[in-house]
Design a protein around this motif. Structure first.
Motif, short mmCIF file in Angstrom:
data_model
loop_
_atom_site.label_atom_id
_atom_site.label_comp_id
_atom_site.label_asym_id
_atom_site.label_seq_id
_atom_site.Cartn_x
_atom_site.Cartn_y
_atom_site.Cartn_z
N TRP A 199 8.19 -0.58 -21.20
CA TRP A 199 7.17 -1.00 -20.34
C TRP A 199 6.36 -2.08 -20.69
CZ3 TRP A 199 1.98 -1.70 -20.14
CH2 TRP A 199 1.34 -1.83 -18.68
N THR A 235 4.78 1.82 -12.55
CA THR A 235 5.69 2.65 -13.92
C THR A 235 4.68 2.88 -14.98
OG1 THR A 235 6.36 0.44 -14.40
CG2 THR A 235 7.62 1.52 -12.99
N THR A 247 3.04 4.00 -18.45
CA THR A 247 3.36 5.34 -19.00
C THR A 247 2.00 6.14 -19.58
OG1 THR A 247 3.44 3.87 -21.05
CG2 THR A 247 5.43 4.38 -19.89
#
Length: 122
Positions: free
Chosen positions: A65, A97, A99
């Motif tokens: 990421w 996306t 995290t």
């Protein structure tokens, strides 16, 4: 052994189905056997391994990421003649996306800044 032969236990045995005490004794023998101890050790090792594997996967995902974030910042946001709408789309993808909860607000600020710049502004 006085507890095992006490009147309360004897009364309970009378109410249990026939053969229950033998079943409980067999189960206790199995659970306390060295072979079952080995099975428990294998299960504990598998649980520990799965925890370590999950942690490694999470770490790799977070690293990917951040690598994508750095690429977007370098090639889509800070690039000369960058289109702010495309940069905002990339940043929105990264937000989806994310995290960690800390990354969302950072991405929101970057999206607002990219859109504020307008098209082809550096």
């Amino acid at each position: 052994m006085a507890v095992a032969a006490g009147p309360g236990l004897r009364l309970s045995r009378d109410r249990w189905p026939q053969g229950t005490s033998e079943v409980l004794h067999s189960v206790w023998t199995l659970v306390t056997s060295p072979g079952f101890g080995a099975v428990r050790a294998v299960i504990a090792a598998l649980v520990a391994f799965m925890g370590a594997l999950r942690s490694q996967v999470r770490s790799a995902s977070k690293d990917r990421w951040w690598a994508t974030f750095e690429w977007v910042m370098k090639n889509r946001v800070n690039e000369k003649d960058a289109d702010s709408a495309i940069a905002a789309e990339w940043l929105a993808f990264l937000k989806g996306t994310a995290t960690s909860p800390d990354e969302g607000p950072i991405i929101n600020v970057l999206i607002e800044e990219a859109l504020r710049r307008g098209p082809h502004e550096s």
